[in-house]
Every structure is written in structure tokens, then in C-alpha cells.
Design a protein around this motif. Structure first.
Motif, PDB file in Angstrom:
ATOM      1  N   GLY A 182       0.786  -1.231   0.000  1.00 46.37           N
ATOM      2  CA  GLY A 182       0.000   0.000   0.000  1.00 46.37           C
ATOM      3  C   GLY A 182       0.812   1.272   0.000  1.00 46.37           C
TER       4      GLY A 182
ATOM      5  N   PHE B 173      -6.737  -1.023  -9.537  1.00 44.37           N
ATOM      6  CA  PHE B 173      -7.683  -2.062  -9.139  1.00 44.37           C
ATOM      7  C   PHE B 173      -7.555  -2.380  -7.653  1.00 44.37           C
ATOM      8  N   ASP B 174      -8.637  -2.869  -7.107  1.00 42.44           N
ATOM      9  CA  ASP B 174      -8.643  -3.343  -5.730  1.00 42.44           C
ATOM     10  C   ASP B 174      -7.781  -4.598  -5.637  1.00 42.44           C
ATOM     11  N   ALA B 175      -6.854  -4.596  -4.691  1.00 45.47           N
ATOM     12  CA  ALA B 175      -5.934  -5.726  -4.557  1.00 45.47           C
ATOM     13  C   ALA B 175      -6.662  -7.022  -4.229  1.00 45.47           C
ATOM     14  N   THR B 176      -7.862  -6.928  -3.705  1.00 46.55           N
ATOM     15  CA  THR B 176      -8.614  -8.139  -3.349  1.00 46.55           C
ATOM     16  C   THR B 176      -9.507  -8.626  -4.481  1.00 46.55           C
ATOM     17  N   ASP B 177      -9.516  -7.891  -5.618  1.00 45.68           N
ATOM     18  CA  ASP B 177     -10.361  -8.268  -6.752  1.00 45.68           C
ATOM     19  C   ASP B 177      -9.679  -9.355  -7.579  1.00 45.68           C
TER      20      ASP B 177
ATOM     21  N   SER C 211      -9.675  -8.941 -11.546  1.00 44.07           N
ATOM     22  CA  SER C 211      -9.006  -7.861 -12.269  1.00 44.07           C
ATOM     23  C   SER C 211      -8.056  -8.453 -13.303  1.00 44.07           C
TER      24      SER C 211
END
Length: 215
Positions: free
Chosen positions: A91, A127-131, A134
Motif C-alpha cells: 500500500g 484495481f482493488d488488490a482483493t479483486d 481484475s
């Protein structure tokens, strides 16, 4: 049997199973072609990459043999790319952008393939790292770390004058293919479980010739 033992030892050494290789040599009386203690340094580097500790891995790699990174620009880039991925994962976006600009952008200008990889890596920021869906989710998957670790492992082996790929998997693939081809022409004893080395003799082979095969 001696050739088979050498194949097994070759696999254990290349894959980095030092304790198993030492025990196998003790049991079979084989003399390894390399110092088995050298496996420890190689596996420490590989494990560090698998754990996301790329800075530590690169420092240890340079201590082991600085020429590996000096003579392998692709490996150097991939390790630096993994450093960027780990920074994004943590992050720290400002540090990631600064690192990309100072360390990776110049490499991308020299090699179009590197530039494509850099652009994909920076796309992680969008993008969301938890997606998991993606288009760049694969960069954050453990498999990507393993890929870089395996590439580094192969580079160390090459620098040490060792084979980079174990022979045993290729032999097993060839055996499986040969059995599949032969099944269309004959009934014969065959290995049905490679892990357990289970050999099954069909009833039709009872009383067959010395080769245990009937056409």
C-alpha cells in the motif's frame, strides 16, 4: 537401479531438497556431483522470494555471485518488478511510483517487453488488490512469486554449471506417453501410480514370456 538413483538425486538437488539428498546419498552410496551444502544458500534465496522478501533475496544473490544479475538483465528486471509488486501490495503508493520511475522505467525504455510488464504492474494501482477478477490479479498471486523464484533458482544453477531442469519429470512423462501408445497394441504390466511406483500386472500377462507382454 544405479541410473534411477542418479535421476532421483538429480531431482532432489535441483529442487533444493538438501536433507533428502543427503539422506538419499547415505542410503544409496552415491557421490553427489555438487557440494550439497550449496543447496542451502540457493534455497534461502528462493524462499525469500516466495515470501515476498525480494530485497533480502537480491542482497543474498549478490553475495553468492554478483555476476548472476550483472549478466542476466531479464532476471534483474523480474526481481525489480517483484519488488514493485510487493511495494504496491503493502500500500505504499508514493514509494511504488518513485521506484517504478527511477529503477524500472529506464529498463522499459531499453526493452519493449519490459515496458509491457511495467505497465501491467502499474495497472495494479487502478484495481482493488482483493479483486480476483481484475486483469492483473495474477501479479499478486503466489504463483507469480513462485515463477520469479524458479527463474532465480535456474539462474543460480546455470551459474554453478549445473542442470537447471530435473530429468526425472521428463522421464516420467515419456514413460506415461509410451504406456499410452503401447496400450493400443499390447497388454503389459504398467505403472498406474507414479508416486507409489505401483506396477499392475493384468491377468492376461500371467504365463506370458519373460517380458510379461502379450500382443
Amino acid at each position: 537401479m544405479a541410473d534411477l538413483n542418479k535421476l532421483v538425486l538429480n531431482y532432489l538437488v535441483i529442487e533444493g531438497h538438501m536433507d533428502a539428498a543427503q539422506q538419499f546419498c547415505a542410503e544409496t552410496g552415491l557421490t553427489p556431483a555438487v557440494d550439497l551444502a550449496s543447496i542451502h544458500d540457493r534455497m534461502t534465496i528462493r524462499t525469500a522470494i516466495d515470501n515476498g522478501q525480494v530485497d533480502d533475496a537480491m542482497e543474498r544473490l549478490n553475495d553468492l555471485d554478483p555476476e548472476i544479475l550483472d549478466t542476466n538483465p531479464q532476471l534483474y528486471f523480474h526481481l525489480q518488478q517483484q519488488r514493485l509488486i510487493e511495494t504496491i501490495r503493502a500500500g505504499d503508493i508514493p514509494a511504488a511510483l518513485d521506484f517504478a520511475q527511477s529503477e524500472l522505467a529506464p529498463r522499459g525504455e531499453e526493452n519493449p517487453a519490459f515496458l509491457v510488464d511495467l505497465e501491467r504492474t502499474l495497472a495494479l494501482l487502478a484495481f482493488d488488490a482483493t479483486d480476483a477478477n481484475s486483469p492483473v490479479a495474477d501479479l499478486l498471486a503466489p504463483a507469480h512469486r513462485h515463477q520469479v523464484a524458479a527463474e532465480t533458482n535456474a539462474a543460480i544453477l546455470h551459474a554453478q554449471g549445473q542442470a537447471t531442469d530435473p530429468k526425472l519429470p521428463a522421464v516420467l512423462r515419456a514413460m506415461t506417453w509410451a504406456q499410452g501408445e503401447l496400450e493400443e497394441r499390447a497388454v503389459f504390466p504398467k505403472v498406474v501410480d507414479v508416486v507409489q511406483a505401483e506396477l499392475v500386472v493384468p491377468p492376461e500377462c500371467d504365463g506370458a514370456d519373460a517380458g510379461g507382454m502379450q500382443f
